[in-house]
Design an enzyme around this catalytic site. Structure first.
Site, PDB file in Angstrom:
ATOM      1  N   ASN A  93       0.828  -1.208   0.000  1.00  0.00           N
ATOM      2  CA  ASN A  93       0.000   0.000   0.000  1.00  0.00           C
ATOM      3  C   ASN A  93       0.860   1.255   0.000  1.00  0.00           C
ATOM      4  O   ASN A  93       1.917   1.294   0.634  1.00  0.00           O
ATOM      5  CB  ASN A  93      -0.941   0.000   1.206  1.00  0.00           C
ATOM      6  CG  ASN A  93      -1.848  -1.206   1.184  1.00  0.00           C
ATOM      7  OD1 ASN A  93      -1.966  -1.900   0.170  1.00  0.00           O
ATOM      8  ND2 ASN A  93      -2.470  -1.494   2.319  1.00  0.00           N
ATOM      9  N   HIS A 140       5.958  -0.537  -2.464  1.00  0.00           N
ATOM     10  CA  HIS A 140       5.511   0.179  -3.672  1.00  0.00           C
ATOM     11  C   HIS A 140       5.566   1.695  -3.490  1.00  0.00           C
ATOM     12  O   HIS A 140       4.906   2.445  -4.226  1.00  0.00           O
ATOM     13  CB  HIS A 140       4.091  -0.268  -4.048  1.00  0.00           C
ATOM     14  CG  HIS A 140       4.027  -1.698  -4.468  1.00  0.00           C
ATOM     15  ND1 HIS A 140       2.848  -2.399  -4.558  1.00  0.00           N
ATOM     16  CD2 HIS A 140       4.998  -2.581  -4.792  1.00  0.00           C
ATOM     17  CE1 HIS A 140       3.095  -3.649  -4.942  1.00  0.00           C
ATOM     18  NE2 HIS A 140       4.387  -3.778  -5.078  1.00  0.00           N
ATOM     19  N   CYS A 184      12.007  19.959  -8.833  1.00  0.00           N
ATOM     20  CA  CYS A 184      12.892  19.541  -7.718  1.00  0.00           C
ATOM     21  C   CYS A 184      13.608  20.771  -7.171  1.00  0.00           C
ATOM     22  O   CYS A 184      14.209  21.537  -7.928  1.00  0.00           O
ATOM     23  CB  CYS A 184      13.895  18.519  -8.232  1.00  0.00           C
ATOM     24  SG  CYS A 184      15.172  18.111  -7.040  1.00  0.00           S
ATOM     25  N   GLU A 206     -11.823 -13.460   0.711  1.00  0.00           N
ATOM     26  CA  GLU A 206     -11.882 -14.249  -0.520  1.00  0.00           C
ATOM     27  C   GLU A 206     -10.610 -15.088  -0.682  1.00  0.00           C
ATOM     28  O   GLU A 206      -9.528 -14.649  -0.282  1.00  0.00           O
ATOM     29  CB  GLU A 206     -12.020 -13.322  -1.743  1.00  0.00           C
ATOM     30  CG  GLU A 206     -13.330 -12.523  -1.750  1.00  0.00           C
ATOM     31  CD  GLU A 206     -13.385 -11.542  -2.927  1.00  0.00           C
ATOM     32  OE1 GLU A 206     -14.212 -10.611  -2.857  1.00  0.00           O
ATOM     33  OE2 GLU A 206     -12.594 -11.719  -3.859  1.00  0.00           O
TER      34      GLU A 206
HETATM   35  N1  APR Z   1     -10.017  -7.284   4.721  1.00  0.00           N
HETATM   36  C1  APR Z   1      -9.131  -8.158   4.164  1.00  0.00           C
HETATM   37  N2  APR Z   1      -9.037  -8.353   2.818  1.00  0.00           N
HETATM   38  C2  APR Z   1      -9.868  -7.641   2.012  1.00  0.00           C
HETATM   39  C3  APR Z   1     -10.825  -6.732   2.532  1.00  0.00           C
HETATM   40  C4  APR Z   1     -10.870  -6.566   3.956  1.00  0.00           C
HETATM   41  N3  APR Z   1     -11.712  -5.720   4.533  1.00  0.00           N
HETATM   42  N4  APR Z   1     -11.511  -6.188   1.493  1.00  0.00           N
HETATM   43  C5  APR Z   1     -10.980  -6.740   0.357  1.00  0.00           C
HETATM   44  N5  APR Z   1     -10.007  -7.619   0.679  1.00  0.00           N
HETATM   45  C6  APR Z   1      -9.157  -8.413  -0.214  1.00  0.00           C
HETATM   46  C7  APR Z   1      -9.775  -8.795  -1.535  1.00  0.00           C
HETATM   47  O1  APR Z   1     -10.498 -10.015  -1.427  1.00  0.00           O
HETATM   48  C8  APR Z   1      -8.558  -8.922  -2.442  1.00  0.00           C
HETATM   49  O2  APR Z   1      -8.063 -10.251  -2.421  1.00  0.00           O
HETATM   50  O3  APR Z   1      -8.053  -7.615  -0.549  1.00  0.00           O
HETATM   51  C9  APR Z   1      -7.540  -7.990  -1.801  1.00  0.00           C
HETATM   52  C10 APR Z   1      -7.248  -6.716  -2.598  1.00  0.00           C
HETATM   53  O4  APR Z   1      -6.613  -7.090  -3.776  1.00  0.00           O
HETATM   54  P1  APR Z   1      -6.090  -5.978  -4.819  1.00  0.00           P
HETATM   55  O5  APR Z   1      -7.133  -4.985  -5.028  1.00  0.00           O
HETATM   56  O6  APR Z   1      -5.569  -6.744  -5.973  1.00  0.00           O
HETATM   57  O7  APR Z   1      -4.907  -5.260  -4.032  1.00  0.00           O
HETATM   58  P2  APR Z   1      -3.382  -5.715  -3.812  1.00  0.00           P
HETATM   59  O8  APR Z   1      -3.278  -7.184  -3.696  1.00  0.00           O
HETATM   60  O9  APR Z   1      -2.852  -4.922  -2.709  1.00  0.00           O
HETATM   61  O10 APR Z   1      -2.710  -5.248  -5.194  1.00  0.00           O
HETATM   62  C11 APR Z   1      -1.329  -5.396  -5.325  1.00  0.00           C
HETATM   63  O11 APR Z   1      -1.351  -4.179  -7.408  1.00  0.00           O
HETATM   64  O12 APR Z   1      -2.327  -2.481  -8.465  1.00  0.00           O
HETATM   65  C12 APR Z   1      -1.183  -2.865  -7.891  1.00  0.00           C
HETATM   66  O13 APR Z   1       0.477  -1.564  -6.914  1.00  0.00           O
HETATM   67  C13 APR Z   1      -0.853  -1.963  -6.743  1.00  0.00           C
HETATM   68  O14 APR Z   1      -0.059  -2.546  -4.567  1.00  0.00           O
HETATM   69  C14 APR Z   1      -0.991  -2.866  -5.548  1.00  0.00           C
HETATM   70  C15 APR Z   1      -0.754  -4.239  -6.128  1.00  0.00           C
END
Ligand code: APR
Length: 324
Positions: free
Chosen positions: A109, A126, A154, A222
């Protein structure tokens, strides 16, 4: 071995956390979903900007082609984040940092909510949306302290600055990555919270931790591609699951660093106030547990502080103090 799909927290997970010395946590967008931060793929509302999928607007190619558009996209994300506060999941993880001998929090994040909740030394794989980085000299600045020009220049070399965020097609910061990889492979328990586990190399960290022998736990409402190699999964939202996990594993209120300081302290260094605090702290515990072996050990620990009795073994002392 079938993966334990749990709503509740089973005895083995509790025991693994209680006895863990090294804990590695990887978080993703899901840990901030309950703070109102949109996720990218699952669970929350998917992010698309002006018809451009986020992995296009958030790409190295876009910086080269249209840096102002990239700033506009991240200004929009900052606009959303400005109203978001850390949630109980962030708070629980912040409390854990003093609980274990080695605790590492690595996040995908860029929202800065872990630090806002009090977490120190967060490995931001990231980057961070509140920082800008010069495209020429690499100098970094906090965007909240900069003037509003877009793209900003800058102050050191006058070149354009870009968001200090890792975009698609870009390398992760090497120092942060190496530290995360090293710590993932040296932990007893690896917790993966709120990530779809499809974006690499971050998604490779829990795999490496599992291969190195860590007990792998996924917290996500999920299933993900990672679920099949986990030792346990908790199909709950992070804001519910992590505080429960803390209580279930008796992680609340125990401050390992404080204990270490107390073990190293003497009346001379503590001073009157500190000495009284120690007595009050240990005195309180005595009351709760009574004359069990732990109480005797605790007496020993208090004694060792004042050079009254032989010092119990490091770790043994700590172990038995909390879980009489
Ligand atoms: N608590 C726990 N998990 C949750 C919740 C919650 N309240 N709400 C959603 N989720 C889960 C979803 O089921 C999903 O598997 O969080 C996950 C979010 O997945 P993404 O949206 O793909 O996010 P992330 O895995 O952090 O993405 C990775 O992708 O877009 C790039 O750089 C960006 O850091 C990011 C990276």
């Amino acid at each position: 071995m079938p993966v334990k799909q749990e709503q509740n927290i089973d005895a083995e997970l509790r025991e693994r956390l209680r006895s863990a010395r090294g804990v590695f946590v990887l978080t993703g967008a899901g840990v901030s979903a309950e703070s109102g931060v949109p996720t990218f793929r699952g669970g929350g509302n998917t992010a698309v900007w002006k018809g451009l999928p986020f992995d296009v607007i958030s790409s190295a190619g876009m910086v080269a082609r249209d840096l102002p558009a990239v700033w506009e996209w991240f200004d929009y994300r900052r606009g959303v984040l400005r109203h978001c506060q850390p949630n109980p999941a962030h708070a629980a993880l912040a409390r854990w940092q003093d609980r274990f001998e080695r605790f590492t929090l690595a996040t995908q994040n860029i929202d800065g909510l872990h630090a806002a909740a009090g977490s120190r030394g967060v490995l931001e794989l990231h980057g961070n949306v509140w920082r800008a980085r010069c495209v020429a000299c690499g100098g970094r600045e906090d965007i909240r302290e900069m003037n509003g020009g877009r793209p900003p220049a800058c102050r050191a070399c006058g070149e354009w600055m870009r968001p200090d965020v890792v975009l698609f097609g870009e390398m992760l910061p090497v120092d942060v990555w190496e530290e995360a990889a090293g710590r993932a492979c040296a932990c007893d328990v690896c917790l993966v919270v709120g990530t779809s586990a499809i974006v690499y190399p971050a998604a490779g960290l829990p795999v490496a931790a599992r291969r190195a022998g860590a007990y792998l736990v996924e917290v996500n409402p999920e299933p993900t591609p990672l679920s099949e190699i986990c030792d346990a999964t908790i199909r709950r939202r992070a804001g519910e699951a992590l505080p429960r996990l803390a209580i279930a594993a008796v992680l609340m209120g125990f401050n390992r660093n404080l204990l270490v300081q107390m073990q190293q302290a003497t009346p001379a260094t503590l001073g009157l106030a500190g000495t009284l605090a120690v007595l009050l702290c240990y005195g309180g515990h005595l009351r709760v547990v009574g004359e069990s072996s732990a109480a005797r050990l605790r007496m020993g620990a208090v004694g060792s502080l004042f050079g009254l009795a032989s010092t119990p073994q490091p770790g043994t002392c700590a172990g038995s103090i909390l879980w009489a």
